[in-house]
Design an enzyme around this catalytic site. Structure first.
Site, mmCIF file in Angstrom:
data_model
loop_
_atom_site.group_PDB
_atom_site.id
_atom_site.type_symbol
_atom_site.label_atom_id
_atom_site.label_comp_id
_atom_site.label_asym_id
_atom_site.label_seq_id
_atom_site.Cartn_x
_atom_site.Cartn_y
_atom_site.Cartn_z
ATOM 1 N N SER A 1 -0.916 -0.788 -4.583
ATOM 2 C CA SER A 1 -1.829 0.316 -4.848
ATOM 3 C C SER A 1 -1.534 1.485 -3.925
ATOM 4 C CB SER A 1 -3.277 -0.147 -4.644
ATOM 5 O OG SER A 1 -4.176 0.937 -4.683
ATOM 6 N N GLU B 1 0.833 -1.200 0.000
ATOM 7 C CA GLU B 1 0.000 0.000 0.000
ATOM 8 C C GLU B 1 0.870 1.252 0.000
ATOM 9 O OE1 GLU B 1 -4.124 -1.068 2.397
ATOM 10 O OE2 GLU B 1 -2.448 -0.227 3.517
ATOM 11 N N CYS B 2 0.597 2.177 -0.897
ATOM 12 C CA CYS B 2 1.160 3.521 -0.899
ATOM 13 C C CYS B 2 2.685 3.501 -0.810
ATOM 14 C CB CYS B 2 0.540 4.349 0.218
ATOM 15 S SG CYS B 2 0.733 6.130 -0.008
ATOM 16 N N GLY B 3 3.269 3.734 0.373
ATOM 17 C CA GLY B 3 4.716 3.679 0.507
ATOM 18 C C GLY B 3 5.276 2.335 0.101
#
Length: 479
Positions: A445, A344-346
């Protein structure tokens, strides 16, 4: 938390919401200080944070000595919010919930959904509103009255003034607020720069990073004890009505140790953004969570059958992440061999070929995703409604989920034909946009998901890990 006998009955949970008239009024400092002050009295305090926030909860976790949990009335159903709250409150003396943004701010201008007010009404929790009185005197009464009258259905219990310049200023503000509203002002905090938490582009600096965080929490507790009517707040929390306790399956969370599968979770200064409920639901589904550090560990923990890399600040630690070539190589081999991986993200940023900071410096990353992560000055944020584009390790194709984004980076040089994880619904018309990546056992994502909104996500991920273990002929690793 006490009940009147048996499941499906009402339970008494003393609880309090610390809300703000707006962001930046000091509610995180006050909440952490209150939690620590109550803990000094020998009370077991369960902290919560309203909405999608990973950093503020780190302060409350430190203050309480137990994990802070997120309650989000937009991403989670009302039943899921109540269930998460009650599960976490077992065996505690009092629950303290920090609000998000301003009291009535949430998903949009037309609805209370996702707001602190919505959460307070859902949990029937008394609300104490923090007012920034630094630039107000008698006007604080008008502000307080406006918040009281805006929603008569809100269980507003009183106020606290922050940033007052002197004792006489605090007393004057308190008197004005009480005359205008008929509700108590539980005290005030003086304008003190030493209680300001340092900030950066995603908000406050999390306690996962080195700093004098224990000293900060201790100082906050001292100020709250000195200037705030803590006994009055406890009394208000204890006046909260009992809540209905839903029945739960007796088998919930009981997974035989021998059938558990090891899931490696990245956790250090670079990666610390996780919902506690996500980890708990993975455990309930049969995962044995083992933490590792992408900054310091040279290899993955032994026997892992799944990988979860959450969000954080990889851009702040890009040089150190790049220097750990042994782990980057180990991750590359494991993910390319098919290890079930959710990022996720990072985590997505870490899996691309490189991260470029605002200074222009570029550092190599794991490289299992094509393209680069580039820091930008534009913030991408907000709640998201997404539809899964294909079957993944978390969900079947076509499932509608709610999540959120919050990042200052772009994924650039992404091939046009790269399979997306989600189609993100537009807020104001227009076509859905593709987001993330999903193929085989890899899902990455920018969208953060709360597994409490759809517990089958955790169960499906653990099934993918078990299937991977069976394919290797290794079986599950016990705890």
């Amino acid at each position: 938390m006490t009940g009147d006998g048996g499941q499906g009955h009402n339970v008494a949970v003393p609880r309090l919401v610390i809300a703000g008239a707006s962001s930046g009024v000091g509610k995180t400092t006050l909440t952490a200080g209150l939690i620590a002050a109550l803990r000094r009295r020998g009370m077991a305090v369960q902290p919560f944070k309203a909405g999608p926030d990973y950093i503020d909860p780190s302060y409350h976790t430190l203050a309480a000595g137990r994990p802070c949990r997120n309650l989000d009335t937009w991403m989670l159903s009302p039943a899921a919010v109540r269930a998460s709250f009650l599960r976490a409150c077992r065996g505690i003396d009092l629950a303290v919930i920090e609000g998000g943004m301003g009291l009535y701010d949430g998903f949009g201008y037309e609805t209370e959904e996702g707001s602190t007010a919505h959460l307070a009404k859902l949990l029937d929790a008394p609300v104490v509103l923090v007012l920034d009185a630094a630039r107000m005197a008698r006007s604080a009464g008008a502000v307080a009255l406006g918040y009281l009258r805006f929603d008569p259905g809100l269980p507003l219990a009183g106020f606290i003034a922050n940033g007052v310049g002197s004792a006489s200023h605090g007393r004057g503000v308190a008197a004005s607020v009480e005359r205008a509203t008929g509700l108590p002002c539980f005290g005030w905090l003086p304008r003190l720069d030493d209680l300001r938490i340092p900030e950066r582009h995603l908000g406050l600096v999390p306690t996962a990073e080195s700093g004098r965080w224990e000293a900060f929490v201790d100082a906050a507790a001292e100020r709250v004890t000195r200037y705030v009517d803590v006994d009055g707040l406890v009394a208000a929390a204890r006046r909260a009505p009992a809540l209905p306790c839903p029945d739960e399956s007796p088998s919930r969370g009981r997974v035989a140790s021998a059938s558990r599968v090891r899931v490696a979770v990245a956790r250090d200064e670079a990666f610390s953004f996780y919902y506690q409920d996500n980890l708990d639901l993975l455990r309930s589904a049969g995962a044995e969570i083992v933490f590792f550090s992408p900054l310091r560990d040279g290899e993955l923990p032994p026997g892992v059958c799944g990988l979860y890399i959450g969000g954080g600040f990889p851009e702040m630690y890009a040089a150190a992440l790049a220097e750990n070539e042994p782990l980057r190589a180990a991750l590359r081999r494991a993910i390319e061999s098919g290890l079930p991986t959710y990022a996720e993200c990072g985590g997505l940023m870490y899996l691309t070929r490189s991260i470029t900071g605002l200074s222009g410096m570029t550092h190599p990353m794991v490289g299992v995703l094509p393209g680069r992560s580039v820091m930008v000055e534009r913030l991408t944020m907000g709640y998201r409604v997404v539809t899964t584009c294909a079957e993944t390790i978390l969900a079947p194709a076509g499932l509608v989920l709610r999540g959120h984004e919050f990042h200052y980076s772009d994924w650039v040089d992404r091939p046009a034909d790269l399979p997306a994880a989600y189609a993100v619904a537009p807020r104001r018309g227009g076509p859905a946009r593709p987001e993330g990546y999903a193929r085989g056992n890899l899902l990455a994502s920018y969208v953060h998901l709360h597994f409490g909104a759809a517990p089958q996500l955790a169960a499906r991920f653990v099934r993918a890990c078990r299937a991977w273990a069976a394919r290797l002929g290794a079986g599950g690793r016990g705890e």
